[in-house]
Design a protein around this motif. Structure first.
Motif, short mmCIF file in Angstrom:
data_model
loop_
_atom_site.label_atom_id
_atom_site.label_comp_id
_atom_site.label_asym_id
_atom_site.label_seq_id
_atom_site.Cartn_x
_atom_site.Cartn_y
_atom_site.Cartn_z
N ARG A 1 36.02 45.41 39.38
CA ARG A 1 36.52 45.29 38.01
C ARG A 1 35.35 45.22 37.02
O ARG A 1 35.43 45.80 35.94
CB ARG A 1 37.40 44.04 37.88
CG ARG A 1 37.81 43.73 36.45
CD ARG A 1 38.47 44.91 35.75
NE ARG A 1 39.72 45.30 36.35
CZ ARG A 1 40.91 44.84 35.96
NH1 ARG A 1 40.99 43.99 34.96
NH2 ARG A 1 42.00 45.27 36.56
N VAL B 1 34.82 47.72 33.84
CA VAL B 1 34.59 47.28 32.46
C VAL B 1 33.36 47.94 31.88
O VAL B 1 33.36 48.43 30.74
CB VAL B 1 34.46 45.74 32.42
CG1 VAL B 1 34.02 45.27 31.03
CG2 VAL B 1 35.78 45.07 32.79
N HIS C 1 39.47 46.61 28.08
CA HIS C 1 39.45 45.35 28.85
C HIS C 1 39.19 44.16 27.92
O HIS C 1 38.41 43.26 28.24
CB HIS C 1 38.38 45.42 29.93
CG HIS C 1 38.54 46.57 30.87
ND1 HIS C 1 39.40 46.56 31.93
CD2 HIS C 1 37.96 47.80 30.88
CE1 HIS C 1 39.34 47.71 32.58
NE2 HIS C 1 38.47 48.48 31.96
N ASN D 1 39.70 40.57 29.24
CA ASN D 1 38.82 40.08 30.30
C ASN D 1 37.82 39.08 29.74
O ASN D 1 37.46 39.13 28.56
CB ASN D 1 38.08 41.26 30.93
CG ASN D 1 37.53 40.93 32.30
OD1 ASN D 1 36.58 40.17 32.42
ND2 ASN D 1 38.11 41.51 33.33
#
Length: 950
Positions: free
Chosen positions: A476, A480, A499, A502
């Motif tokens: 992940r 990003v 994102h 996040n």
């Protein structure tokens, strides 16, 4: 006093509070005394005295008492000019990197006492502070004092009005703030963390292209640096010096407020500029003197209150974003959705109560603690920015991969220096966290302390052996960064951050000198019958080259010996003795050696799969007790008898090299006779003579004659002619020709080379299998009558192993790049291996040394049992881009607080507990890893690193 209403109400409140104290203690909300004491000092130092969080608790105590003493002293100064000059001077000095300056001063005092610059004393600090920097600080201090004193003495004082000098400076500060904010946002890949910056390079996959496109941003960063470090502080000092509140001497509010204000100008210029702009704007908008803000508060206290509100507002937004992220993480996790649905609904229903908890946590500046990282929130106990006790950087779970972080940290620090100074990492505040990513490496960066033109950071390296949780979150992180930095040229100008929810927000990419790791499958190369046949012939050539190079290096002490020992005598060349004398083994050791080796090689000796046992890589060392394997080619002398280290006796010199010369007994050495076996036909051949211990015979004459036909005499002649150790001779070419014709010297080399060759391939002279290649590469040799002879000579053993590994690399290069055309090209290949490569095992200590020495290339051979293939691992040192993103500070603090609560209060140390399971939104597993041991397990943690920002 019993009838005072306030005390009666306080008494009632405390009675209620005391009832809940055991409950709060059980939940871990009550702080330990040391944490509470340090937190209180840190809050007072930062918001009451204008200081900063620091890297150590001891330095926090020192800075707190010095800063408090400054405020107290300013109260008793009778002159307003004296007060202003005192606050300005002390505010500037206390905002400097005093811990580093003090360390440099202490180091210089020690050196002055010693009287010489000892090599054991560290030099890194001196590189960070030069006389130019000291001169810069002195000039800035003098100018600041002159400006403050002159403005305060000659300018008139009045309340902030639209036409007053202070109001004009307020407008100037507003313009400066807007310009600095724009210049800072331009440096980031995202504006506000949401919109893609159109001025930032779209595709940053290559360093050269990235640096070319970032040239304009670098120039903007220089302008921002000048405005931030020079223009803004002097403008704010002028604003404060013209304030009428300074006329009120012997006032506690003035002493505290302006001591903080004059300190903040230098300690944290960006925040001080924001606070000054807000105070000035509010005063211009609300000019009525009847309002409490204008009537009861002076400018220093207004700045103090605005500073507290600014910090708490930022904390509240971060905590609220963290709470929402935890809710979304619990809801989007399919495995836990059923069990967490109830908690999510309760949080929505009781959202006002959750907001009260967030506000209360914000007011205390304590972490918002999600129990087990579920949407069940508590207020963690107040703690300082440095959450864990102990000195930063003293604990880490060191492993074999730690060395890669050691190598890259100096270059990363240099890159961070440029990025921080340009504003690419946003607003630098103590307690901020950043995450860097490159290939399989994850770098965790924490800001410990900030001041005028410096920043103190701690860098941690996370494990490279990725678990399933680690891999999920690392994937992940890659997504990003890819969405931010690897955009197509035709993409939209201002795209949205996909994102945004996040906890990680991309900032910038940094060019860093580090090792890239490439792993290749060697199928079709190492198992090719033709390649393996050529391998045997190449091995003999490489053995010849390595032994000749080794012996030529041993003769490098020739000139010194001529001057000391050989005045008027026959020419004798003194060479260093071997690092390790030969040691004979007992019959039991020999039997054990043979049986163990045969066990390893009995099953499928030349099979397709290696059968190396765990730990076999060091078995060859076990059979040589007490022997430290020397570095091939090193020049060392050993202790002989009662002679000191470095004193080479004449006896040992003859034993080392002279076979064609009689021993000379001066009556000072022991009675030992060294009878020459043969005489060289050339008087210079002893320069390349092999050590005497390597000439003993261990093979039958028939076997030696059989294998001697494989010796490449033309290659041997070529290698001798390429030597550079005879350039001091008048007729170097003639000398080389004579040595090349010396049959005795050649026979010595034939014997040594072919014995090593026989030892590496075993009893049967067959084409080796890939399994055989891997076993020998790892140092596990097949049994043969020459094995004991070779292992008794650890230096020769290492040279033979080195030749074998060079030959393997040569075979791979020939298969990939094409055949070697002539001897000259082969020599160039071997010289490149010697100078630019380390070819060995990842588990070797020399591998770590090569990484720290920054060898350009490293190679290792391996076997993947799951895929059943042989692999080659190549590390290449080059300048590559590390992508850096900023983490939500409160998300890190909250998860670390839960980690502490869960392990210390709830005593839940289950390795598979929910709170450390991977989640792409929260990055739970990576955050837990980055905590200091024993709660976390980073494999590398640096000491506090001081970075200059100007």
């Amino acid at each position: 006093m019993v009838n005072v209403p306030v005390l009666q109400q306080l008494n009632q409140l405390l009675h209620i509070l005391f009832i809940f104290l055991p409950f709060l203690w059980a939940l871990g909300t009550l702080p330990p005394p040391d944490a509470l004491f340090l937190w209180a000092m840190e809050q007072v130092l930062e918001f009451g005295l204008g200081g900063s969080s620091v890297s150590t608790h001891l330095w926090l105590l020192i800075m707190f008492f010095i800063s408090a003493g400054t405020a107290v002293t300013s109260y008793f100064i009778p002159s307003t000019v004296g007060v202003v000059l005192f606050m300005t001077g002390l505010g500037f000095l206390l905002s400097l990197n005093l811990s580093k300056i003090g360390f440099v001063f202490k180091l210089n005092v020690i050196r002055h006492r010693v009287g010489t610059k000892s090599k054991t004393l560290p030099n890194c600090s001196e590189k960070q502070f030069t006389w130019k920097e000291y001169l810069f600080y002195i000039i800035v201090l003098v100018l600041a004092l002159l400006e403050t004193g002159l403005l305060h003495h000659f300018a008139g004082f009045s309340q902030i009005a639209k036409n007053s000098p202070q109001a004009i400076l307020g407008y100037i500060l507003m313009v400066l703030f807007i310009i600095l904010w724009i210049l800072k946002e331009i440096q980031n890949v995202y504006i506000f963390g949401i919109f893609r910056n159109p001025f930032y390079p779209k595709d940053v996959q290559t360093v050269t292209l990235f640096l070319e496109k970032q040239t304009r941003l670098a120039k903007i960063g220089v302008v921002r640096r000048i405005l931030l470090n020079l223009v803004s502080p002097f403008a704010m000092i002028a604003f404060l010096s013209l304030d009428s509140s300074l006329q009120g001497l012997h006032s506690v509010s003035v002493s505290i407020g302006f001591t903080r204000a004059f300190r903040m100008v230098w300690q944290n210029t960006e925040n001080a500029l924001l606070e000054t702009v807000i105070v000035s704007a509010v005063h211009l908008l609300i000019s009525s003197t009847d309002i409490w803000w204008n009537r009861s508060l002076d400018t220093g206290i207004r700045l103090l209150l605005v500073g507290i509100m600014r910090d708490r507002l930022i904390q509240f937004i971060s905590k609220l974003q963290f709470a929402v992220t935890v809710l979304l993480a619990s809801w989007t996790e399919k495995k836990r959705r059923k069990s967490t649905t109830t908690l999510c609904i309760l949080n929505i229903v009781f959202s006002p109560f959750v907001l009260v908890l967030i506000v209360f946590s914000t007011l205390l500046s304590s972490p918002l603690l999600p129990l087990f990282t579920l949407p069940l929130f508590l207020v963690g106990f107040p703690r300082p920015v440095q959450s864990w006790p102990g000195v930063v950087g003293t604990t880490a779970c060191v492993c074999a991969d730690t060395v890669y972080y050691y190598q890259m940290v100096p270059s990363l620090t240099t890159a961070l220096q440029s990025a921080m100074a340009a504003g690419s990492l946003g607003l630098l505040l103590p307690g901020s966290h950043y995450l860097g990513r490159f290939q399989d490496r994850l770098i965790w960066i924490m800001i410990l302390e900030c001041g005028y033109t410096y920043c103190c950071i701690n860098i941690k390296g996370l494990e490279l052996q990725e678990t399933s949780c680690h891999t999920a979150e690392a994937r992940r992180v890659d997504e990003v960064f890819e969405s931010a930095f690897e955009q197509e040229e035709y993409a939209r100008v201002c795209s949205i951050n996909e994102h945004f929810g996040n906890v990680l927000t991309p900032c910038t990419a940094l060019p860093v000198k580090l090792y890239s790791d490439a792993r290749n499958v060697l199928s079709g190369i190492i198992d090719s019958h033709d390649n393996l046949r050529e391998f045997k012939g190449d091995l003999v050539k490489v053995l010849v080259w390595i032994l000749v190079q080794y012996c030529s290096r041993r003769s490098s002490m020739q000139e010194n010996v001529h001057k000391i020992e050989n005045k008027g005598k026959a020419s004798l060349i003194v060479l260093p003795a071997l690092n390790t004398p030969p040691q004979t083994e007992s019959p039991e050791d020999t039997d054990s050696l043979n049986s163990e080796t045969l066990d390893d090689w009995s099953d499928d000796v030349f099979g397709e799969e290696p059968t190396i046992k765990k730990g076999r890589e060091k078995d060859q060392l076990k059979i040589l007790p007490g022997i430290n394997l020397p570095i091939p080619g090193s020049v060392e002398s050993q202790r002989v008898g009662n002679h000191s280290t470095g004193t080479v006796t004449e006896n040992s010199l003859y034993k080392a090299i002279v076979l064609g010369y009689p021993a000379i007994d001066k009556g000072k050495q022991e009675d030992m006779a060294y009878i020459p076996l043969m005489e060289f036909s050339c008087s210079h051949s002893h320069l390349l003579s092999l050590p005497e211990e390597w000439m003993s015979n261990c093979l039958p004459n028939s076997k030696v004659k059989e294998m001697s036909s494989l010796f490449p005499e033309d290659w041997y002649q070529f290698v001798l002619k390429q030597l550079e150790c005879f350039h001091s001779e008048e007729n170097a070419s003639v000398v080389v020709e004579e040595i090349a014709k010396d049959r005795v010297l050649k026979d010595f080399y034939v014997h040594a080379v072919m014995t090593c060759y026989f030892s590496l391939f075993g009893v049967d002279n067959m084409i080796p299998s890939p399994g055989h290649i891997l076993r020998v590469y790892n140092g596990v040799l097949p049994w043969s009558v020459a094995l004991d002879w070779l292992t008794e000579k650890p230096e020769l053993f290492q040279l033979a192993l080195k030749a074998f590994r060079y030959t393997l690399k040569l075979m791979i290069d020939k298969a990939s790049l094409g055949p070697v055309e002539d001897f000259k090209e082969l020599t160039n290949c071997l010289e490149e291996y010697e100078s630019d490569w380390y070819i060995g095992l990842v588990s070797d200590e020399k591998w770590k040394e090569a990484v720290l020495q920054e060898k350009p290339y490293l190679f290792s051979l391996g076997y993947d049992p799951h895929m059943g293939v042989y692999t080659g691992r190549v590390l290449t040192l080059q300048e590559l881009l590390i992508q850096i993103g900023k983490l939500n500070t409160e998300a890190v603090r909250g998860q670390w607080a839960n980690l502490s609560w869960e392990l210390l209060y709830a005593t839940n140390d289950d390795e598979e507990r929910y709170s450390i399971q991977a989640h792409p939104l929260l990055l739970r597993n990576l955050t837990v890893q980055a905590a200091d041991p024993p709660l976390g397990y980073p494999i590398y943690s640096s000491k506090p690193l001081h970075i200059r920002l100007f």
